[in-house]
Design a protein around this motif. Structure first.
Motif, PDB file in Angstrom:
ATOM      1  N   LYS A   2       3.640   0.581   6.647  1.00  0.00           N
ATOM      2  CA  LYS A   2       3.181   0.084   6.009  1.00  0.00           C
ATOM      3  C   LYS A   2       3.112   0.965   4.489  1.00  0.00           C
ATOM      4  O   LYS A   2       3.664   1.386   4.082  1.00  0.00           O
ATOM      5  CB  LYS A   2       2.027   1.812   6.693  1.00  0.00           C
ATOM      6  N   ALA A   3       1.510  -0.293   3.767  1.00  0.00           N
ATOM      7  CA  ALA A   3       2.113  -0.326   2.171  1.00  0.00           C
ATOM      8  C   ALA A   3       0.319  -0.142   1.491  1.00  0.00           C
ATOM      9  O   ALA A   3      -0.274  -0.876   2.528  1.00  0.00           O
ATOM     10  CB  ALA A   3       2.527  -1.253   1.049  1.00  0.00           C
ATOM     11  N   LEU A   4       0.137   0.753   0.657  1.00  0.00           N
ATOM     12  CA  LEU A   4      -0.920   0.642   0.131  1.00  0.00           C
ATOM     13  C   LEU A   4      -1.463  -0.730  -0.718  1.00  0.00           C
ATOM     14  O   LEU A   4      -0.884  -0.436  -1.801  1.00  0.00           O
ATOM     15  CB  LEU A   4      -1.597   2.235  -0.234  1.00  0.00           C
ATOM     16  N   PHE A   5      -2.353  -0.844  -0.501  1.00  0.00           N
ATOM     17  CA  PHE A   5      -2.820  -1.677  -2.011  1.00  0.00           C
ATOM     18  C   PHE A   5      -4.718  -1.161  -2.484  1.00  0.00           C
ATOM     19  O   PHE A   5      -4.826  -0.807  -1.454  1.00  0.00           O
ATOM     20  CB  PHE A   5      -2.548  -3.120  -1.555  1.00  0.00           C
ATOM     21  N   THR A  18     -11.444  -0.137  -2.376  1.00  0.00           N
ATOM     22  CA  THR A  18     -11.002   1.119  -1.748  1.00  0.00           C
ATOM     23  C   THR A  18     -10.166   1.353  -1.499  1.00  0.00           C
ATOM     24  O   THR A  18      -9.424  -0.604  -1.732  1.00  0.00           O
ATOM     25  CB  THR A  18     -12.169   0.806   0.236  1.00  0.00           C
ATOM     26  N   GLN A  19      -9.397   1.936  -0.757  1.00  0.00           N
ATOM     27  CA  GLN A  19      -8.092   1.180  -0.464  1.00  0.00           C
ATOM     28  C   GLN A  19      -7.344   0.536   0.579  1.00  0.00           C
ATOM     29  O   GLN A  19      -8.297   0.428   1.602  1.00  0.00           O
ATOM     30  CB  GLN A  19      -7.307   3.233  -0.383  1.00  0.00           C
ATOM     31  N   LEU A  20      -6.567  -0.243   0.500  1.00  0.00           N
ATOM     32  CA  LEU A  20      -6.347  -0.772   1.538  1.00  0.00           C
ATOM     33  C   LEU A  20      -4.739  -0.876   2.416  1.00  0.00           C
ATOM     34  O   LEU A  20      -3.872  -0.639   1.404  1.00  0.00           O
ATOM     35  CB  LEU A  20      -6.190  -2.273   1.330  1.00  0.00           C
ATOM     36  N   ARG A  21      -4.422  -0.854   3.593  1.00  0.00           N
ATOM     37  CA  ARG A  21      -3.609  -0.016   3.934  1.00  0.00           C
ATOM     38  C   ARG A  21      -2.945  -1.292   5.048  1.00  0.00           C
ATOM     39  O   ARG A  21      -3.971  -1.750   5.622  1.00  0.00           O
ATOM     40  CB  ARG A  21      -3.178   0.743   4.647  1.00  0.00           C
ATOM     41  N   LEU A  22      -1.899  -1.908   4.804  1.00  0.00           N
ATOM     42  CA  LEU A  22      -1.449  -3.210   5.043  1.00  0.00           C
ATOM     43  C   LEU A  22      -0.279  -2.588   6.027  1.00  0.00           C
ATOM     44  O   LEU A  22       0.635  -1.372   6.287  1.00  0.00           O
ATOM     45  CB  LEU A  22      -0.509  -4.430   4.540  1.00  0.00           C
ATOM     46  N   SER A  23      -0.035  -3.029   7.376  1.00  0.00           N
ATOM     47  CA  SER A  23       0.569  -2.958   8.530  1.00  0.00           C
ATOM     48  C   SER A  23       0.958  -4.228   9.274  1.00  0.00           C
ATOM     49  O   SER A  23       0.068  -5.257   9.380  1.00  0.00           O
ATOM     50  CB  SER A  23       0.338  -2.427   9.502  1.00  0.00           C
ATOM     51  N   ILE A  30      -2.069  -6.455   9.438  1.00  0.00           N
ATOM     52  CA  ILE A  30      -3.357  -5.647  10.071  1.00  0.00           C
ATOM     53  C   ILE A  30      -3.597  -5.336   8.123  1.00  0.00           C
ATOM     54  O   ILE A  30      -2.775  -4.316   7.683  1.00  0.00           O
ATOM     55  CB  ILE A  30      -3.182  -4.795  11.039  1.00  0.00           C
ATOM     56  N   ILE A  31      -5.182  -5.452   7.772  1.00  0.00           N
ATOM     57  CA  ILE A  31      -5.171  -4.557   6.876  1.00  0.00           C
ATOM     58  C   ILE A  31      -6.732  -3.921   7.147  1.00  0.00           C
ATOM     59  O   ILE A  31      -7.726  -4.485   7.260  1.00  0.00           O
ATOM     60  CB  ILE A  31      -5.480  -5.803   5.930  1.00  0.00           C
ATOM     61  N   GLU A  32      -6.428  -2.387   7.098  1.00  0.00           N
ATOM     62  CA  GLU A  32      -7.503  -1.386   7.184  1.00  0.00           C
ATOM     63  C   GLU A  32      -8.123  -1.252   5.902  1.00  0.00           C
ATOM     64  O   GLU A  32      -7.236  -0.739   4.639  1.00  0.00           O
ATOM     65  CB  GLU A  32      -6.974  -0.416   7.848  1.00  0.00           C
ATOM     66  N   LYS A  48      -7.550  -8.725  10.179  1.00  0.00           N
ATOM     67  CA  LYS A  48      -6.355  -9.082  11.158  1.00  0.00           C
ATOM     68  C   LYS A  48      -5.788 -10.712  11.094  1.00  0.00           C
ATOM     69  O   LYS A  48      -6.943 -11.706  11.094  1.00  0.00           O
ATOM     70  CB  LYS A  48      -5.835  -8.945  12.591  1.00  0.00           C
ATOM     71  N   VAL A  49      -4.844 -11.248  10.159  1.00  0.00           N
ATOM     72  CA  VAL A  49      -4.338 -12.259   9.395  1.00  0.00           C
ATOM     73  C   VAL A  49      -3.227 -12.767  11.131  1.00  0.00           C
ATOM     74  O   VAL A  49      -2.285 -11.827  10.803  1.00  0.00           O
ATOM     75  CB  VAL A  49      -4.119 -11.790   8.492  1.00  0.00           C
TER      76      VAL A  49
END
Length: 175
Positions: A2-5, A18-23, A30-32, A48-49
């Protein structure tokens, strides 16, 4: 992994700061969208892509992107085909090519084929959320997964066309 963006462009969020967490899972990027409630991160929305619809991802800095764009303009780069709408971001960044702080903003760009069949881009910033090592590691992880997945027919066609355009641009530059 996971990584934060932080978002620059490409998604409509409830809170643009806001903060986005990708996994990744086996089929999706998945982008949360995360908000902090009672001192805990809570997922507000999930995007979701499909991996089969991802054309390309790039981990870079604003400076590298601007420098590449400047030289590419001079020789008519094919990358504009790939990052079409992201050209607006490139244009906005090109005016600040000499600023000192430009190098430190690390970008992660996702170019994908939308459900409408259009090329879309999500541009993320890692400057205040993550560091370059995490971004580059996440990029390598995404690339590995993209090699594993069979792209959609349209994405395969776009990738092939981009490769042909890049080869043409390089050969015409040699003359």
């Amino acid at each position: 992994m996971k990584a934060l963006f932080a978002l620059i462009d490409g998604l409509k969020l409830k809170d643009p700061y806001t903060q986005l967490r990708l996994s990744l899972d086996t089929e999706y990027l998945i982008i949360e969208e995360r908000a902090f409630k009672v001192f805990r991160p809570v997922t507000e929305a999930t995007y979701k892509v499909p991996l089969k619809n991802i054309i390309a991802t790039i981990a870079t800095t604003e400076k590298e992107l601007v420098d590449k764009n400047k030289s590419a303009i001079g020789r008519g780069v094919a990358g504009g085909l790939l990052f079409g709408p992201a050209g607006l971001i490139l244009g906005g960044l090109s005016g600040v090519g000499t600023k000192k702080g430009l190098q430190s903003n690390h970008l992660f760009i996702i170019s994908y084929l939308s459900s409408k069949g259009e090329i879309e881009n999500i541009t993320l910033n890692t400057h205040k959320v993550s560091n370059a090592q995490v971004t580059n590691k996440f990029q390598r992880y995404v690339q590995k997964e993209l090699k594993r997945i069979q792209p959609s027919e349209k994405v395969a066609e776009i990738r092939k066309q981009n490769e042909l355009n890049e080869a043409e641009t390089e050969s015409s530059f040699i003359l």
